[in-house]
Design a protein around this motif. Sequence first.
Motif, PDB file in Angstrom:
ATOM      1  N   TYR A   1      -2.538  -1.842  -9.320  1.00  0.00           N
ATOM      2  CA  TYR A   1      -2.589  -2.381  -7.961  1.00  0.00           C
ATOM      3  C   TYR A   1      -3.769  -3.321  -7.839  1.00  0.00           C
ATOM      4  N   VAL A   2      -3.508  -4.510  -7.328  1.00  0.00           N
ATOM      5  CA  VAL A   2      -4.595  -5.449  -7.060  1.00  0.00           C
ATOM      6  C   VAL A   2      -4.584  -5.766  -5.574  1.00  0.00           C
ATOM      7  N   THR A   3      -5.665  -5.402  -4.897  1.00  0.00           N
ATOM      8  CA  THR A   3      -5.748  -5.621  -3.456  1.00  0.00           C
ATOM      9  C   THR A   3      -5.949  -7.098  -3.165  1.00  0.00           C
TER      10      THR A   3
ATOM     11  N   VAL B   1       2.013   1.854  -3.612  1.00  0.00           N
ATOM     12  CA  VAL B   1       1.026   2.462  -4.509  1.00  0.00           C
ATOM     13  C   VAL B   1       0.524   3.814  -3.984  1.00  0.00           C
TER      14      VAL B   1
ATOM     15  N   VAL C   1      -1.222   4.654  -1.064  1.00  0.00           N
ATOM     16  CA  VAL C   1      -2.471   4.839  -0.324  1.00  0.00           C
ATOM     17  C   VAL C   1      -2.277   4.624   1.173  1.00  0.00           C
ATOM     18  N   GLN C   2      -1.028   4.379   1.567  1.00  0.00           N
ATOM     19  CA  GLN C   2      -0.752   4.134   2.977  1.00  0.00           C
ATOM     20  C   GLN C   2      -0.163   5.392   3.609  1.00  0.00           C
TER      21      GLN C   2
ATOM     22  N   SER D   1     -11.235  -6.410  -5.477  1.00  0.00           N
ATOM     23  CA  SER D   1     -11.948  -5.130  -5.464  1.00  0.00           C
ATOM     24  C   SER D   1     -12.499  -4.858  -6.859  1.00  0.00           C
ATOM     25  N   VAL D   2     -13.592  -5.546  -7.141  1.00  0.00           N
ATOM     26  CA  VAL D   2     -14.339  -5.346  -8.380  1.00  0.00           C
ATOM     27  C   VAL D   2     -15.806  -5.234  -7.985  1.00  0.00           C
TER      28      VAL D   2
ATOM     29  N   SER E   1     -10.436  -9.374 -10.698  1.00  0.00           N
ATOM     30  CA  SER E   1      -9.779  -8.215 -10.108  1.00  0.00           C
ATOM     31  C   SER E   1      -8.408  -7.992 -10.755  1.00  0.00           C
ATOM     32  N   LEU E   2      -7.701  -9.105 -10.970  1.00  0.00           N
ATOM     33  CA  LEU E   2      -6.383  -9.023 -11.615  1.00  0.00           C
ATOM     34  C   LEU E   2      -6.502  -8.475 -13.040  1.00  0.00           C
TER      35      LEU E   2
ATOM     36  N   CYS F   1      -8.614  -6.473 -14.192  1.00  0.00           N
ATOM     37  CA  CYS F   1      -8.900  -5.035 -14.167  1.00  0.00           C
ATOM     38  C   CYS F   1      -7.633  -4.205 -13.968  1.00  0.00           C
ATOM     39  N   ALA F   2      -6.580  -4.823 -13.435  1.00  0.00           N
ATOM     40  CA  ALA F   2      -5.287  -4.124 -13.334  1.00  0.00           C
ATOM     41  C   ALA F   2      -4.466  -4.353 -14.590  1.00  0.00           C
TER      42      ALA F   2
ATOM     43  N   ARG G   1       0.833  -1.214   0.000  1.00  0.00           N
ATOM     44  CA  ARG G   1       0.000   0.000   0.000  1.00  0.00           C
ATOM     45  C   ARG G   1       0.861   1.254   0.000  1.00  0.00           C
TER      46      ARG G   1
END
Lengths: 239, 255
Positions: free
Chosen positions: A79-81, A51, A53-54, A85-86, A139-140, A142-143, A48
């Motif tokens: 980034y894939v959490t 990318v 966001v941390q 996250s879709v 989700s992957l 989408c990245a 995080r």
Amino acid sequence: MTAAVTVSDLVVHRGARRVLHEVSCSVPPGRVTGLLGPSGSGKSTLLRAVVGVQRVHSGTVTVLGRPAGAAELRARVGYVTQSPSVYPDLTVRENARYFAALAGRDAAAADAALADVGLGAAAGQLVGALSGGQRGRASLACALVARPELLVLDEPTVGLDPLLRVELWAHFHALAAAGTTLVVSSHVMDEAGRCDQLLLLRDGRLLSDSTPAQLRARTGTDDLEEAFLSLVRAEQVPA
Amino acid sequence: MTTALSPRLTSATAGRVLRQLRHDHRTVAMLLVLPSALLGLLYLLWADVPTPRGQPDTFDRIGLTMLGVFPFVVMFLVTSIAMLRERTSGTLERLLTTPLSRLDLLLGYGTAFGLAAALQAVVTVTIATTAYDLDVAGPLALVVLIAVVDAVLGVALGLLASAFARSEFQAVQFMPVVVLPQFFLCGLLVPRDQLAGWLQAVADVLPLTYAVEALQEVGASPEATGTMWVDVGVVAGAALLALGLAAATLRRRTS
């Protein structure tokens, strides 16, 4: 070769707890770097931070020559959490096309990304109706669709069947061969051997930053799980 | 996430939100039918009550006001839950790592639910003026316009409220907090000039007051009045203010 990611003395607090202790490491470009460690070791927090966001307490993270989280990096870093996250109320294809649009890519790129993760046949299904493993692959995709220079993947292979896992790792290496830098976290040590570079994290401290071969040589064992354990033991013995 | 606006990314996001809505058939049906059904109940409530001589018809007055209140309430609820889902599912965090700006995201929501509200308003106004004989002196298109602006206000306040809710239980409870005081003071229950001075002052800063006044203007005069346009402007301005505040609550870095 300049590193794709450079982390210097990174300290992260979560509440009163310190979850990363002065972590310093670097990620070589065009390689697959594995971030390994048990669950709760701070892997997700470190990703995080990369990318951007941390919230960090101190230290610096430089990504592709810019401070992590800089606006211009957002088109260059994917980034894939850890949890997918879709949007569960959209189809797989609609999800991929939305993230494609955000990255300025077209519908064909979305379909290609779905094929890359083996979801071509499930493109018309609602994500909410998929299995956990399929959701993770959606989700992957989408990245992947953004074709980023740096791809940060948090435990992308959890819950996948072995065959698919092998295929995904092959895909990661194909991406790396084409110039993409990948950082992939995992808590499964048998994935360590698939990485070009290994970062071992435990309790928020970096135990090792080396290639699998260097790690084997340093610890005198061929088994990376054993190698990890011997590093942990060495750490615990008071000097 | 930057602050620069991109019409392309805003419309991609609006399209995505509308597609999510389209997959949820029951929600679409409720959005379109519920306000008309509730308005029908109000119509029946006063159908047999005689109107005192020289007074406007009660249903005309209340029914018209409700045409502005329904979209506000419904869109507030729908949006606060939708945004809370973005926050809790991790999709918001993911969006924050893409080139999508915070305002693109919020305006995308505003556009999508504004369009849904327009459709809802057309259905409700049509049924109200035909089946329930609602009398409106002014153009019905203005009623639809005011309903849409009200809906956008609901969207904006819903986006803002979702920042203060940790769970869906909390989010739905913001509805009475945000909606009921505005409804009580908007002039429907008690005319505003009969309110205590300080309550009047409170009513004067609540946006729903202006939405209701705008509808009353359309209800009473055949042409659009200056007061109505000022009222619409105030509601739109309040919606933009709430969107701006909501954007400020979207923190990119969290702990």
